[in-house]
Scaffold this motif. Structure first.
Motif, PDB file in Angstrom:
ATOM      1  N   ASP A   1       0.844  -1.193   0.000  1.00  0.00           N
ATOM      2  CA  ASP A   1       0.000   0.000   0.000  1.00  0.00           C
ATOM      3  C   ASP A   1       0.881   1.246   0.000  1.00  0.00           C
ATOM      4  O   ASP A   1       2.106   1.161   0.132  1.00  0.00           O
TER       5      ASP A   1
ATOM      6  N   PRO B   1       1.694   4.999   1.836  1.00  0.00           N
ATOM      7  CA  PRO B   1       1.482   5.552   3.181  1.00  0.00           C
ATOM      8  C   PRO B   1       0.704   6.868   3.196  1.00  0.00           C
ATOM      9  O   PRO B   1       0.190   7.244   4.231  1.00  0.00           O
TER      10      PRO B   1
ATOM     11  N   LYS C   1      -2.404   8.965   1.421  1.00  0.00           N
ATOM     12  CA  LYS C   1      -3.557   8.823   0.522  1.00  0.00           C
ATOM     13  C   LYS C   1      -4.126  10.166   0.109  1.00  0.00           C
ATOM     14  O   LYS C   1      -4.973  10.223  -0.789  1.00  0.00           O
TER      15      LYS C   1
ATOM     16  N   PRO D   1      -2.596  12.847   7.117  1.00  0.00           N
ATOM     17  CA  PRO D   1      -2.594  11.513   7.739  1.00  0.00           C
ATOM     18  C   PRO D   1      -1.580  10.575   7.090  1.00  0.00           C
ATOM     19  O   PRO D   1      -1.400  10.561   5.876  1.00  0.00           O
TER      20      PRO D   1
ATOM     21  N   TYR E   1      -0.523   6.448   6.960  1.00  0.00           N
ATOM     22  CA  TYR E   1      -1.160   5.142   7.164  1.00  0.00           C
ATOM     23  C   TYR E   1      -0.130   4.019   7.075  1.00  0.00           C
ATOM     24  O   TYR E   1       0.853   4.107   6.321  1.00  0.00           O
TER      25      TYR E   1
ATOM     26  N   THR F   1       1.307   0.611   5.817  1.00  0.00           N
ATOM     27  CA  THR F   1       1.207   0.006   4.487  1.00  0.00           C
ATOM     28  C   THR F   1       1.002  -1.501   4.545  1.00  0.00           C
ATOM     29  O   THR F   1       0.837  -2.130   3.507  1.00  0.00           O
TER      30      THR F   1
ATOM     31  N   ARG G   1      -3.190  -2.932   7.918  1.00  0.00           N
ATOM     32  CA  ARG G   1      -2.969  -2.209   6.671  1.00  0.00           C
ATOM     33  C   ARG G   1      -4.055  -1.152   6.489  1.00  0.00           C
ATOM     34  O   ARG G   1      -5.235  -1.424   6.622  1.00  0.00           O
ATOM     35  N   GLY G   2      -3.628   0.121   6.222  1.00  0.00           N
ATOM     36  CA  GLY G   2      -4.552   1.218   6.047  1.00  0.00           C
ATOM     37  C   GLY G   2      -4.928   1.934   7.333  1.00  0.00           C
ATOM     38  O   GLY G   2      -5.721   2.871   7.293  1.00  0.00           O
ATOM     39  N   GLU G   3      -4.366   1.519   8.485  1.00  0.00           N
ATOM     40  CA  GLU G   3      -4.673   2.175   9.766  1.00  0.00           C
ATOM     41  C   GLU G   3      -3.811   3.430   9.928  1.00  0.00           C
ATOM     42  O   GLU G   3      -2.609   3.405   9.645  1.00  0.00           O
ATOM     43  N   ARG G   4      -4.418   4.529  10.402  1.00  0.00           N
ATOM     44  CA  ARG G   4      -3.683   5.777  10.597  1.00  0.00           C
ATOM     45  C   ARG G   4      -2.745   5.643  11.790  1.00  0.00           C
ATOM     46  O   ARG G   4      -3.177   5.281  12.889  1.00  0.00           O
TER      47      ARG G   4
END
Length: 445
Positions: free
Chosen positions: A320, A322, A324, A353, A355, A357, A403-406
């Motif tokens: 992912d 980091p 967005k 923000p 995130y 990855t 994955r995708g958590e701030r």
């Protein structure tokens, strides 16, 4: 003579300078800047030439500012368009993947229903064959009984003829006991004739049932062949869908320099439980040979299991991005100013923000020299990611993130020239280019 020429040249130059000064004075008249103190007053003369130089310098600075601002705006607009296009491509691919998943599920349900119909047809054929064998055996028994009855009937007819002969002789002699014996023989013959007729009727009925069973078995065989053709079409579509789904995931891991087989083996070791909906199918066969439909179905289930393992591995590897929100790539991986730049820089406003990855465990969440506020996350497969120059850290050491958590906010801490995120990916302690993982993930997700 030479003196006169020099004086003439000086006069020409003086006149030219005077004309230029006069024209400049129309646009930039001479000004005086007074500086007053307690004891005295001074002034500074601003000649037209001095004002022209100052005006030209100011215009050059303004022009340079406009050009630089335009370049930055164009760069920001281009970066935003690239990000929007990447998001649209990701959405299209997700929709396509969801459609393939729905079609795969529908085909799997059709395959199971077809297999159930196939098993039911096999059971009906088996029952019809059993009934046919039983009917044939019954027919043979009846034929044997019929032959026996016919033999008995012949014997009885012969006995009746003999009895009639004897009856005629006795009648001539007037014997009453002989007449009674003849009547008993006639009754026996009538009884045997009735039994013979009933046996013949039962035999005809059994033959009719056998013929119906044979015709019905032919219809079931035709239906079975049509069902097999439909099953083959369903299996073919499922196999194509599995191929389209597996190849991009396999290519994603290879593009990132990872061995897909090793990754899947590691994932399976972590998910080694038994049972579940992807257990191999078992189809009963009368001959004991391997059912080709079962083999194809199990092959599809293996690929579905591989896709599931790929999904788990993709969540645990940093495919992912980091950041967005809108950003700019300000520095890539590689040598920079004579030193190795071990990551990729993403520039955006303070507070943007940041995130995670991939799934992992936070191993560092504090200040670290030139990195400033730094977060380190340890992932599976020996991979570590680093997020530096943060303005705020939102996780703690030992915390498990997804994955995708701030995990933090972009900042300008540490050795930094402006708000940006310094993002690193390390495999086995060695820094690798993060864009390899990001591009590989963008081609799939």
């Amino acid at each position: 003579m030479r003196g006169m020429d020099g004086a003439r040249n000086d006069n020409v130059k003086s006149r030219i300078a005077h004309r230029i000064h006069a024209k400049l004075e129309k646009h930039f008249p001479e000004k005086r800047l007074f500086l007053r103190s307690d004891t005295e007053t001074r002034f500074i003369r601003l000649k037209p030439e001095t004002q022209l130089v100052a005006w030209a310098g100011g215009a050059a600075v303004v022009a340079w500012t406009i050009v630089a601002t335009a370049i930055l705006l164009m760069d920001s607009i281009g970066s935003g368009n690239f990000r929007a296009q990447a998001q649209r491509d990701q959405l299209i691919y997700e929709q396509r993947l969801n459609a393939l998943s729905d079609e795969r599920d529908a085909r799997a349900e059709e395959a199971i229903a077809a297999q159930q119909r196939f098993s039911s047809a096999l059971s009906q054929i088996s029952m019809m064959q059993t009934e046919l064998l039983r009917t044939e055996e019954r027919r043979r028994e009846l034929e044997t009984a019929l032959d026996a009855v016919q033999g008995t009937l012949r014997d009885t007819m012969q006995e009746r003829e003999v009895a009639r002969s004897e009856l005629a002789e006795i009648t001539e002699n007037g014997g009453a006991a002989a007449v009674a014996s003849s009547q008993e023989g006639d009754g026996t013959v009538d009884l045997l004739a009735t039994a013979l007729a009933e046996t013949a009727a039962e035999r005809d009925m059994i033959a009719s049932d056998a013929e119906y069973a044979i015709n019905h078995a032919a219809e079931l065989e035709l239906e079975l062949r049509l069902m097999e053709d439909k099953n083959d079409e369903i299996f073919r579509q499922l196999e194509e869908a599995m191929l389209v789904s597996v190849e991009p995931l396999d290519q994603m891991f290879r593009s990132a320099g990872l061995n897909p087989d090793s990754l899947l083996s590691a994932v399976r070791r972590g998910y080694s439980g038994q049972g579940g909906p992807l257990a191999p199918l078992q189809f009963s066969t009368s001959g004991g040979t391997i059912d080709p439909d079962a083999a194809r179905a199990n092959s599809i289930l293996d690929r579905m299991d591989r896709i599931n393992m790929y999904r788990i591995a993709a969540e645990r590897a940093p495919f992912d991005i980091p950041v967005k929100s809108n950003f700019r790539y300000t520095s890539g991986f590689g040598p920079r100013w004579g030193r190795m730049h071990a990551g990729t820089d993403f520039a955006a406003p303070v507070g943007t923000p940041i995130y995670a990855t991939a799934d992992g465990v936070v191993t560092h969440a504090s200040w670290s020299s030139g990195y400033g506020r730094l977060i380190k996350i340890q992932h599976d497969f020996g991979i570590e990611t680093r997020y530096a120059h943060l303005n705020r850290i939102r996780v703690n050491v030992g915390e498990r993130v997804s994955r995708g958590e701030r995990i933090g906010d972009m900042g300008n801490s540490g050795r930094s020239t402006g708000p940006h995120l310094h993002y690193e990916v390390r495999v086995g302690g060695n820094a690798v280019n993060p864009m390899t993982y990001i591009r590989a993930g963008q081609n799939v997700f």
